[in-house]
Design a protein around this motif. Sequence first.
Motif, PDB file in Angstrom:
ATOM      1  N   THR A  56      -8.678   3.941  22.567  1.00  0.00           N
ATOM      2  CA  THR A  56      -9.121   3.098  23.524  1.00  0.00           C
ATOM      3  C   THR A  56      -9.150   3.878  24.961  1.00  0.00           C
ATOM      4  O   THR A  56      -8.099   4.420  25.256  1.00  0.00           O
ATOM      5  N   SER A  57     -10.206   3.668  25.510  1.00  0.00           N
ATOM      6  CA  SER A  57     -10.209   4.358  26.973  1.00  0.00           C
ATOM      7  C   SER A  57     -10.762   3.376  27.972  1.00  0.00           C
ATOM      8  O   SER A  57     -11.623   2.561  27.505  1.00  0.00           O
ATOM      9  N   SER A  58      -9.980   3.230  29.210  1.00  0.00           N
ATOM     10  CA  SER A  58     -10.479   2.049  30.052  1.00  0.00           C
ATOM     11  C   SER A  58     -10.347   2.436  31.311  1.00  0.00           C
ATOM     12  O   SER A  58      -9.064   2.632  31.817  1.00  0.00           O
ATOM     13  N   GLU A  59     -11.178   2.492  32.016  1.00  0.00           N
ATOM     14  CA  GLU A  59     -11.116   3.071  33.466  1.00  0.00           C
ATOM     15  C   GLU A  59     -11.920   2.155  34.389  1.00  0.00           C
ATOM     16  O   GLU A  59     -12.855   1.633  34.390  1.00  0.00           O
ATOM     17  N   PHE A  60     -11.174   2.016  35.631  1.00  0.00           N
ATOM     18  CA  PHE A  60     -11.861   1.171  36.766  1.00  0.00           C
ATOM     19  C   PHE A  60     -12.736   1.931  37.296  1.00  0.00           C
ATOM     20  O   PHE A  60     -12.778   3.541  37.386  1.00  0.00           O
ATOM     21  N   GLN A  61     -14.024   1.547  37.565  1.00  0.00           N
ATOM     22  CA  GLN A  61     -15.164   2.105  38.001  1.00  0.00           C
ATOM     23  C   GLN A  61     -15.505   2.118  39.547  1.00  0.00           C
ATOM     24  O   GLN A  61     -16.343   2.508  40.287  1.00  0.00           O
ATOM     25  N   ASN A  62     -14.391   1.138  40.279  1.00  0.00           N
ATOM     26  CA  ASN A  62     -14.400   1.054  41.712  1.00  0.00           C
ATOM     27  C   ASN A  62     -13.268   1.116  42.391  1.00  0.00           C
ATOM     28  O   ASN A  62     -12.122   0.921  41.462  1.00  0.00           O
ATOM     29  N   ALA A  63     -12.916   1.308  43.453  1.00  0.00           N
ATOM     30  CA  ALA A  63     -11.602   1.342  44.239  1.00  0.00           C
ATOM     31  C   ALA A  63     -11.613   0.057  45.103  1.00  0.00           C
ATOM     32  O   ALA A  63     -12.279  -0.524  45.751  1.00  0.00           O
ATOM     33  N   PHE A  64     -10.472  -0.315  44.981  1.00  0.00           N
ATOM     34  CA  PHE A  64      -9.787  -1.551  45.856  1.00  0.00           C
ATOM     35  C   PHE A  64      -8.461  -1.591  45.964  1.00  0.00           C
ATOM     36  O   PHE A  64      -7.796  -1.044  45.287  1.00  0.00           O
ATOM     37  N   SER A  65      -8.074  -2.748  46.767  1.00  0.00           N
ATOM     38  CA  SER A  65      -6.360  -2.896  46.788  1.00  0.00           C
ATOM     39  C   SER A  65      -6.378  -4.280  46.439  1.00  0.00           C
ATOM     40  O   SER A  65      -7.105  -5.225  46.580  1.00  0.00           O
ATOM     41  N   SER A  66      -5.201  -4.407  45.466  1.00  0.00           N
ATOM     42  CA  SER A  66      -4.836  -5.651  44.911  1.00  0.00           C
ATOM     43  C   SER A  66      -3.446  -6.257  45.138  1.00  0.00           C
ATOM     44  O   SER A  66      -2.521  -5.255  45.129  1.00  0.00           O
ATOM     45  N   SER A  67      -3.192  -7.329  45.401  1.00  0.00           N
ATOM     46  CA  SER A  67      -1.936  -7.743  45.387  1.00  0.00           C
ATOM     47  C   SER A  67      -1.251  -7.949  44.016  1.00  0.00           C
ATOM     48  O   SER A  67      -0.009  -8.164  43.882  1.00  0.00           O
ATOM     49  N   PHE A  68      -2.230  -7.990  43.133  1.00  0.00           N
ATOM     50  CA  PHE A  68      -1.929  -8.055  41.891  1.00  0.00           C
ATOM     51  C   PHE A  68      -0.890  -6.724  41.228  1.00  0.00           C
ATOM     52  O   PHE A  68      -1.401  -5.680  41.155  1.00  0.00           O
ATOM     53  N   GLU A  69       0.207  -6.640  40.797  1.00  0.00           N
ATOM     54  CA  GLU A  69       1.181  -5.700  40.907  1.00  0.00           C
ATOM     55  C   GLU A  69       0.689  -4.536  39.792  1.00  0.00           C
ATOM     56  O   GLU A  69       0.795  -3.486  40.298  1.00  0.00           O
ATOM     57  N   PRO A  70       0.103  -5.070  38.935  1.00  0.00           N
ATOM     58  CA  PRO A  70      -0.407  -3.916  37.827  1.00  0.00           C
ATOM     59  C   PRO A  70      -1.384  -2.860  38.445  1.00  0.00           C
ATOM     60  O   PRO A  70      -1.671  -1.864  38.010  1.00  0.00           O
ATOM     61  N   TRP A  71      -2.335  -3.582  39.372  1.00  0.00           N
ATOM     62  CA  TRP A  71      -3.200  -3.068  39.854  1.00  0.00           C
ATOM     63  C   TRP A  71      -2.904  -2.259  41.168  1.00  0.00           C
ATOM     64  O   TRP A  71      -3.148  -0.951  41.205  1.00  0.00           O
ATOM     65  N   GLY A  72      -2.442  -2.983  42.225  1.00  0.00           N
ATOM     66  CA  GLY A  72      -2.239  -2.183  43.185  1.00  0.00           C
ATOM     67  C   GLY A  72      -3.213  -1.535  43.946  1.00  0.00           C
ATOM     68  O   GLY A  72      -4.507  -2.205  43.814  1.00  0.00           O
ATOM     69  N   ASP A  73      -3.227  -0.308  44.769  1.00  0.00           N
ATOM     70  CA  ASP A  73      -4.320   0.471  45.328  1.00  0.00           C
ATOM     71  C   ASP A  73      -4.959   1.159  44.110  1.00  0.00           C
ATOM     72  O   ASP A  73      -4.475   2.147  43.529  1.00  0.00           O
ATOM     73  N   VAL A  74      -6.088   0.686  43.748  1.00  0.00           N
ATOM     74  CA  VAL A  74      -7.101   1.279  42.634  1.00  0.00           C
ATOM     75  C   VAL A  74      -7.883   2.215  43.176  1.00  0.00           C
ATOM     76  O   VAL A  74      -8.510   1.946  44.183  1.00  0.00           O
ATOM     77  N   LYS A  75      -7.921   3.383  42.464  1.00  0.00           N
ATOM     78  CA  LYS A  75      -9.221   4.466  42.608  1.00  0.00           C
ATOM     79  C   LYS A  75     -10.081   4.441  41.758  1.00  0.00           C
ATOM     80  O   LYS A  75      -9.536   4.227  40.522  1.00  0.00           O
ATOM     81  N   VAL A  76     -11.204   5.029  41.844  1.00  0.00           N
ATOM     82  CA  VAL A  76     -12.075   5.171  40.714  1.00  0.00           C
ATOM     83  C   VAL A  76     -11.522   6.128  39.668  1.00  0.00           C
ATOM     84  O   VAL A  76     -11.038   7.162  40.107  1.00  0.00           O
ATOM     85  N   GLY A  77     -11.819   5.765  38.391  1.00  0.00           N
ATOM     86  CA  GLY A  77     -11.117   6.602  37.268  1.00  0.00           C
ATOM     87  C   GLY A  77      -9.700   6.235  37.054  1.00  0.00           C
ATOM     88  O   GLY A  77      -9.207   6.838  35.775  1.00  0.00           O
ATOM     89  N   ASP A  78      -8.922   5.407  37.616  1.00  0.00           N
ATOM     90  CA  ASP A  78      -7.764   4.875  37.167  1.00  0.00           C
ATOM     91  C   ASP A  78      -7.780   4.386  36.100  1.00  0.00           C
ATOM     92  O   ASP A  78      -8.714   3.534  35.746  1.00  0.00           O
ATOM     93  N   GLU A  79      -6.630   4.452  35.153  1.00  0.00           N
ATOM     94  CA  GLU A  79      -6.453   3.794  33.886  1.00  0.00           C
ATOM     95  C   GLU A  79      -6.189   2.170  34.272  1.00  0.00           C
ATOM     96  O   GLU A  79      -5.228   2.026  34.914  1.00  0.00           O
ATOM     97  N   VAL A  80      -6.706   1.462  33.121  1.00  0.00           N
ATOM     98  CA  VAL A  80      -6.084  -0.040  33.208  1.00  0.00           C
ATOM     99  C   VAL A  80      -5.022  -0.016  32.595  1.00  0.00           C
ATOM    100  O   VAL A  80      -4.684   0.409  31.477  1.00  0.00           O
ATOM    101  N   PRO A  81      -3.724  -0.603  33.323  1.00  0.00           N
ATOM    102  CA  PRO A  81      -2.798  -0.917  32.633  1.00  0.00           C
ATOM    103  C   PRO A  81      -2.434  -1.630  31.351  1.00  0.00           C
ATOM    104  O   PRO A  81      -3.503  -2.477  30.971  1.00  0.00           O
ATOM    105  N   TYR A  82      -1.534  -1.413  30.442  1.00  0.00           N
ATOM    106  CA  TYR A  82      -1.157  -1.900  29.414  1.00  0.00           C
ATOM    107  C   TYR A  82      -2.399  -1.851  28.192  1.00  0.00           C
ATOM    108  O   TYR A  82      -2.506  -2.737  27.274  1.00  0.00           O
TER     109      TYR A  82
END
Length: 181
Positions: free
Chosen positions: A54-80
């Motif tokens: 399985t491969s899973s990557e964020f396609q957009n950048a954003f900041s989240s107060s949800f701890e597993p995401w935090g400051d996301v960059k394009v291409g970051d892998e999705v946790p867990y």
Amino acid sequence: GKDTFASGGEGTGDLFNAGEVRTYGLETSLGVDGSAFVDMGSFNLPIRANYTYTSSEFQNAFSSSFEPWGDVKVGDEVPYIPSHQLSLGIALEDPRWRVGLDGSYVAEMRTRAGQGDIPDNEATDARFLLDASARYSLSNTTQAFVSVQNITDKEYISARRPAGVRPGLPRRLTAGIRVSL
């Protein structure tokens, strides 16, 4: 994502949107009865193997107060989401009883969005676990069973949420009688 007590949050029920995520993978499964290749008399020898990539990557950048995401960059892998999972099993059985051995592998996985090598403090442990089980039919409706999970008593980190490191299941013995009504 959702803020719940079980996920280490405050239990507000707030929803967190991950935006766009690209997920793809491959799953394959094989099952054979080994007694078709080797004369086992009245016994069966079921053998199985399953593999998942399985491969899973964020396609957009954003900041989240949800701890597993935090400051996301394009291409970051999705946790867990582990990239590799494998399970293997073999058993010997006849109509009245069965004994089996199962192995399972789960690759390390991120506990926080990111790319590249996973920092030790943001990863679960890769692990290969062995389980064994046996059952015996006492009647048409009653079976005795016993199973041992994590035979080698392997210690591993299975999660880091909620509230820090979570150990995996230690060796566990389960036995009982199962009645079908």
